[in-house]
Each structure stands twice: as C-alpha cells, then as structure tokens.
Design a protein around this motif. Structure first.
Motif, PDB file in Angstrom:
ATOM      1  N   ASN A  88       0.833  -1.212   0.000  1.00 24.01           N
ATOM      2  CA  ASN A  88       0.000   0.000   0.000  1.00 24.01           C
ATOM      3  C   ASN A  88       0.864   1.257   0.000  1.00 24.01           C
ATOM      4  N   LEU A  89       1.792   1.327   0.942  1.00 24.83           N
ATOM      5  CA  LEU A  89       2.670   2.508   1.029  1.00 24.83           C
ATOM      6  C   LEU A  89       4.105   2.125   0.696  1.00 24.83           C
ATOM      7  N   HIS A  90       4.248   1.357  -0.331  1.00 26.16           N
ATOM      8  CA  HIS A  90       5.548   0.827  -0.745  1.00 26.16           C
ATOM      9  C   HIS A  90       5.990   1.571  -1.997  1.00 26.16           C
ATOM     10  N   PHE A  91       7.104   2.292  -1.910  1.00 27.95           N
ATOM     11  CA  PHE A  91       7.555   3.062  -3.075  1.00 27.95           C
ATOM     12  C   PHE A  91       9.027   2.805  -3.357  1.00 27.95           C
ATOM     13  N   GLU A  92       9.318   1.647  -3.891  1.00 29.36           N
ATOM     14  CA  GLU A  92      10.685   1.277  -4.278  1.00 29.36           C
ATOM     15  C   GLU A  92      10.724   1.207  -5.805  1.00 29.36           C
ATOM     16  N   SER A  93      11.944   1.199  -6.343  1.00 28.27           N
ATOM     17  CA  SER A  93      12.106   1.114  -7.791  1.00 28.27           C
ATOM     18  C   SER A  93      12.068  -0.335  -8.234  1.00 28.27           C
ATOM     19  N   GLY A  94      11.116  -0.660  -9.087  1.00 29.92           N
ATOM     20  CA  GLY A  94      11.048  -2.033  -9.567  1.00 29.92           C
ATOM     21  C   GLY A  94       9.748  -2.312 -10.288  1.00 29.92           C
TER      22      GLY A  94
ATOM     23  N   ALA B 247       7.209   3.264 -11.509  1.00 31.06           N
ATOM     24  CA  ALA B 247       7.072   4.654 -11.966  1.00 31.06           C
ATOM     25  C   ALA B 247       5.607   5.063 -12.100  1.00 31.06           C
ATOM     26  N   THR B 248       4.699   4.101 -12.251  1.00 37.08           N
ATOM     27  CA  THR B 248       3.275   4.426 -12.416  1.00 37.08           C
ATOM     28  C   THR B 248       2.519   4.336 -11.092  1.00 37.08           C
ATOM     29  N   LYS B 249       3.236   4.012 -10.010  1.00 35.58           N
ATOM     30  CA  LYS B 249       2.581   3.871  -8.698  1.00 35.58           C
ATOM     31  C   LYS B 249       2.486   5.244  -8.033  1.00 35.58           C
ATOM     32  N   TYR B 250       1.381   5.513  -7.423  1.00 35.23           N
ATOM     33  CA  TYR B 250       1.222   6.790  -6.721  1.00 35.23           C
ATOM     34  C   TYR B 250       0.375   6.571  -5.473  1.00 35.23           C
ATOM     35  N   ASP B 251       0.429   7.533  -4.552  1.00 34.50           N
ATOM     36  CA  ASP B 251      -0.337   7.409  -3.314  1.00 34.50           C
ATOM     37  C   ASP B 251      -1.715   8.034  -3.498  1.00 34.50           C
ATOM     38  N   SER B 252      -2.721   7.179  -3.632  1.00 34.15           N
ATOM     39  CA  SER B 252      -4.085   7.672  -3.872  1.00 34.15           C
ATOM     40  C   SER B 252      -4.855   7.842  -2.574  1.00 34.15           C
ATOM     41  N   HIS B 253      -4.258   7.414  -1.459  1.00 33.06           N
ATOM     42  CA  HIS B 253      -4.906   7.445  -0.135  1.00 33.06           C
ATOM     43  C   HIS B 253      -6.163   6.586  -0.082  1.00 33.06           C
ATOM     44  N   CYS B 254      -6.307   5.626  -0.990  1.00 29.43           N
ATOM     45  CA  CYS B 254      -7.529   4.811  -0.976  1.00 29.43           C
ATOM     46  C   CYS B 254      -7.350   3.554  -0.130  1.00 29.43           C
ATOM     47  N   GLY B 255      -6.104   3.284   0.282  1.00 23.68           N
ATOM     48  CA  GLY B 255      -5.886   2.123   1.143  1.00 23.68           C
ATOM     49  C   GLY B 255      -5.351   0.902   0.429  1.00 23.68           C
TER      50      GLY B 255
ATOM     51  N   ASP C 147     -10.730   8.047 -11.390  1.00 19.77           N
ATOM     52  CA  ASP C 147     -10.349   9.191 -10.551  1.00 19.77           C
ATOM     53  C   ASP C 147      -8.833   9.254 -10.320  1.00 19.77           C
ATOM     54  N   GLY C 148      -8.082   8.779 -11.300  1.00 18.23           N
ATOM     55  CA  GLY C 148      -6.629   8.811 -11.201  1.00 18.23           C
ATOM     56  C   GLY C 148      -6.068  10.191 -11.490  1.00 18.23           C
ATOM     57  N   PRO C 149      -4.733  10.340 -11.456  1.00 20.67           N
ATOM     58  CA  PRO C 149      -4.112  11.651 -11.676  1.00 20.67           C
ATOM     59  C   PRO C 149      -4.417  12.204 -13.069  1.00 20.67           C
ATOM     60  N   GLN C 150      -4.962  13.404 -13.092  1.00 26.07           N
ATOM     61  CA  GLN C 150      -5.346  14.020 -14.364  1.00 26.07           C
ATOM     62  C   GLN C 150      -4.140  14.346 -15.233  1.00 26.07           C
ATOM     63  N   GLU C 151      -2.982  14.595 -14.592  1.00 24.79           N
ATOM     64  CA  GLU C 151      -1.802  14.968 -15.388  1.00 24.79           C
ATOM     65  C   GLU C 151      -1.221  13.772 -16.155  1.00 24.79           C
ATOM     66  N   THR C 152      -1.642  12.563 -15.827  1.00 16.04           N
ATOM     67  CA  THR C 152      -1.187  11.398 -16.615  1.00 16.04           C
ATOM     68  C   THR C 152      -2.369  10.751 -17.312  1.00 16.04           C
ATOM     69  N   THR C 153      -2.832   9.595 -16.847  1.00 16.83           N
ATOM     70  CA  THR C 153      -3.885   8.857 -17.570  1.00 16.83           C
ATOM     71  C   THR C 153      -5.279   9.129 -17.037  1.00 16.83           C
ATOM     72  N   GLY C 154      -5.391   9.673 -15.823  1.00 12.38           N
ATOM     73  CA  GLY C 154      -6.704   9.853 -15.206  1.00 12.38           C
ATOM     74  C   GLY C 154      -7.279   8.564 -14.655  1.00 12.38           C
ATOM     75  N   LYS C 155      -6.490   7.487 -14.731  1.00 15.17           N
ATOM     76  CA  LYS C 155      -6.967   6.174 -14.277  1.00 15.17           C
ATOM     77  C   LYS C 155      -6.358   5.810 -12.922  1.00 15.17           C
ATOM     78  N   ARG C 156      -7.129   5.067 -12.149  1.00 18.79           N
ATOM     79  CA  ARG C 156      -6.601   4.503 -10.908  1.00 18.79           C
ATOM     80  C   ARG C 156      -6.790   2.987 -10.948  1.00 18.79           C
ATOM     81  N   TYR C 157      -5.692   2.287 -11.138  1.00 18.71           N
ATOM     82  CA  TYR C 157      -5.696   0.829 -11.038  1.00 18.71           C
ATOM     83  C   TYR C 157      -5.563   0.517  -9.547  1.00 18.71           C
ATOM     84  N   CYS C 158      -6.646   0.090  -8.946  1.00 17.41           N
ATOM     85  CA  CYS C 158      -6.688  -0.177  -7.510  1.00 17.41           C
ATOM     86  C   CYS C 158      -6.469  -1.680  -7.315  1.00 17.41           C
TER      87      CYS C 158
END
Ligand SMILES: [Zn+2]
Length: 164
Positions: free
Chosen positions: A69-75, A90-98, A140-151
C-alpha cells in the motif's frame, strides 16, 4: 406421446436455464483462454489462503493492510499467481484509498471485465496470463497522466526490485 416429449423438453430447458444462472452468480473467474490454466487444488497448493481468496475467489484485502500500500521502491510489480510483470513502480502513486494504486499497467498484461457485484457497476482488472483477480480500475486517477486509478490488492502482487 407428444405431451410426454414436451414435458421432458421443458424440464431439460429449465435445467439448462438454472445451470446458466448459477454460473453467472459464481464469483469465480470466468473460463477464458488464459495461458495458465490450473485447478483450484493446484492454486491452493501454490498460494497462501489469503492470496487464493483474492486471486482466485475475487476477495478484497482490508484497506491500509496490504504489504505494498505505502511501498515506493524502484522495480516491477508482478502477478503473485503466475509472475507476469504487470505494473512499473514509476506508475505507482499514493491515492490514499488504502490499496496500491497505479495510473497505468504494462501494455497487454491486464484484462478488463464488467463487474456488477455489490449492486454497483465497476470494471474488474485481471491478469491477462492467468486470470488472477487484481482489483478494479476507476476514473479518478491523476489528471496529469492517464486519469486512471488501477486499484490493486497487495496480495495479488509480488514486487521485484530493479537490478542495481
Ligand atoms: Zn497472473
């Protein structure tokens, strides 16, 4: 004679109708032409009970409990069922959705399927190689990229660190 035939035919049709209804209600992964085909018994041997519940029975891990969930390593995050690389860090982001969230998947590795369970219409995401349940995709993903959230459930993933 004819009446008897009709009765048998009606019974037969009813049986088929019931069976197809049961199939629809089943939460199991629909039989598709996935490269990796294994019996539930085989999957149960290879996966932990928690992984089996998510990947093969479409379960959902409790929010904010997953390993990644809160794992941000390169791989790369691969399918925990078959090892196919699915998401780049590189496509992982913190959406705060859990749950681990990505704004994109590695091309061709994920399949999308309409999911009407829980009285909602959602789009389920599955591993294209083994049909393992990953999670759902939302708009509801980041608008500056794809706008998608793969949960995605952490239990569906296995992280592989980049070579240093
Ligand atoms: Zn897989």
């Amino acid at each position: 004679m004819m009446v008897k035939y009709n009765a048998i035919l009606a019974l037969l049709l009813l049986t088929i109708a019931c069976q197809s209804q049961q199939k629809q209600a089943s939460p199991k992964t629909k039989e598709m032409n996935y490269k990796v085909q294994k019996s539930d018994t085989d999957w149960q041997t290879e996966l932990t009970p928690a992984q089996f519940n998510v990947l093969r029975e479409k379960g959902t891990e409790r929010p904010n409990t997953g390993e990644y969930n809160l794992h941000f390593e390169s791989g790369t995050y691969a399918c925990a069922g078959c090892g196919t690389a699915l998401f780049k860090s590189a496509t992982k982001y913190d959406s705060h959705c859990g749950w681990p969230s990505f704004d994109d998947a590695i091309e061709g590795t994920v399949v999308y399927q309409k999911d009407t369970s829980l009285g909602r219409v959602r789009t389920e995401i599955l591993c294209a190689n083994c049909g393992g349940h990953l999670g759902h995709i939302f708009d509801d993903g980041p608008q500056e990229t794809t706008g998608k959230r793969y949960c995605v459930n952490s239990l569906s993933l296995e992280f592989k660190e980049d070579d240093k």
